[in-house]
Design a protein around this motif. Sequence first.
Motif, PDB file in Angstrom:
ATOM      1  N   UNK A  41       0.856  -1.179   0.000  1.00 26.99           N
ATOM      2  CA  UNK A  41       0.000   0.000   0.000  1.00 26.99           C
ATOM      3  C   UNK A  41       0.899   1.240   0.000  1.00 26.99           C
ATOM      4  N   UNK A  42       0.802   2.034  -1.086  1.00 26.19           N
ATOM      5  CA  UNK A  42       1.597   3.250  -1.206  1.00 26.19           C
ATOM      6  C   UNK A  42       0.841   4.463  -0.684  1.00 26.19           C
ATOM      7  N   UNK A  43      -0.470   4.469  -0.856  1.00 24.03           N
ATOM      8  CA  UNK A  43      -1.333   5.522  -0.316  1.00 24.03           C
ATOM      9  C   UNK A  43      -2.749   4.938  -0.224  1.00 24.03           C
ATOM     10  N   UNK A  49       1.563  -3.853  -6.898  1.00 26.31           N
ATOM     11  CA  UNK A  49       1.420  -5.302  -6.941  1.00 26.31           C
ATOM     12  C   UNK A  49       2.711  -5.888  -7.469  1.00 26.31           C
ATOM     13  N   UNK A  50       3.291  -6.800  -6.726  1.00 26.09           N
ATOM     14  CA  UNK A  50       4.541  -7.456  -7.134  1.00 26.09           C
ATOM     15  C   UNK A  50       4.269  -8.952  -7.213  1.00 26.09           C
ATOM     16  N   UNK A  68      14.016  -4.469  -5.852  1.00 24.56           N
ATOM     17  CA  UNK A  68      13.744  -3.867  -4.543  1.00 24.56           C
ATOM     18  C   UNK A  68      14.119  -2.388  -4.530  1.00 24.56           C
ATOM     19  N   UNK A  69      15.257  -2.063  -5.136  1.00 23.49           N
ATOM     20  CA  UNK A  69      15.697  -0.673  -5.200  1.00 23.49           C
ATOM     21  C   UNK A  69      14.721   0.174  -6.022  1.00 23.49           C
ATOM     22  N   UNK A  70      14.296  -0.350  -7.177  1.00 19.99           N
ATOM     23  CA  UNK A  70      13.355   0.387  -8.014  1.00 19.99           C
ATOM     24  C   UNK A  70      11.997   0.529  -7.335  1.00 19.99           C
ATOM     25  N   UNK A  71      11.566  -0.504  -6.604  1.00 18.52           N
ATOM     26  CA  UNK A  71      10.326  -0.409  -5.829  1.00 18.52           C
ATOM     27  C   UNK A  71      10.426   0.709  -4.794  1.00 18.52           C
ATOM     28  N   UNK A  76       9.021   6.177  -3.017  1.00 19.22           N
ATOM     29  CA  UNK A  76       9.490   7.487  -2.583  1.00 19.22           C
ATOM     30  C   UNK A  76       9.020   8.579  -3.546  1.00 19.22           C
ATOM     31  N   UNK A  77       9.067   8.307  -4.853  1.00 20.76           N
ATOM     32  CA  UNK A  77       8.628   9.292  -5.844  1.00 20.76           C
ATOM     33  C   UNK A  77       7.144   9.601  -5.691  1.00 20.76           C
ATOM     34  N   UNK A  78       6.349   8.576  -5.394  1.00 18.88           N
ATOM     35  CA  UNK A  78       4.911   8.788  -5.224  1.00 18.88           C
ATOM     36  C   UNK A  78       4.633   9.554  -3.933  1.00 18.88           C
ATOM     37  N   UNK A  79       5.314   9.181  -2.870  1.00 23.85           N
ATOM     38  CA  UNK A  79       5.069   9.832  -1.578  1.00 23.85           C
ATOM     39  C   UNK A  79       5.629  11.252  -1.518  1.00 23.85           C
ATOM     40  N   UNK A  80       6.661  11.539  -2.290  1.00 27.02           N
ATOM     41  CA  UNK A  80       7.309  12.850  -2.253  1.00 27.02           C
ATOM     42  C   UNK A  80       7.356  13.475  -3.643  1.00 27.02           C
TER      43      UNK A  80
END
Length: 105
Positions: A41-43, A49-50, A68-71, A76-80
């Motif tokens: 859950x990102x927001x 989904x992985x 994992x790094x790209x996830x 982070x990009x979505x949250x910030x």
Amino acid sequence: MADKIYPINPAKIGNQDGFRLPRSFFKDYPHLANASGYIQVLSDNTLLVKLDADINNNDEDEGVMLSLFLDFLMKDAIQNSEQLVMYTQEMSEEIDDLLADVILD
């Protein structure tokens, strides 16, 4: 096909709630038909989904770490999103200058 959007609908699966994917999804991605995975859950209305498909990959360890790094970067990009900046030609040239004398094996 990677940018195609598929609708999902709520579905009762046994005693659990779930989501139903259309058949077109599995026609386009048959290797995911029996895949298991997880949802992050990102927001409140955004999920990541992985799925762990049975795809043989010689670089599996590196692939997992990269995934994992790209996830992490995506979350982070979505949250910030207000902190994202456009990648410019100037940035590219600066990186080229920094890496000019680097020799890779």
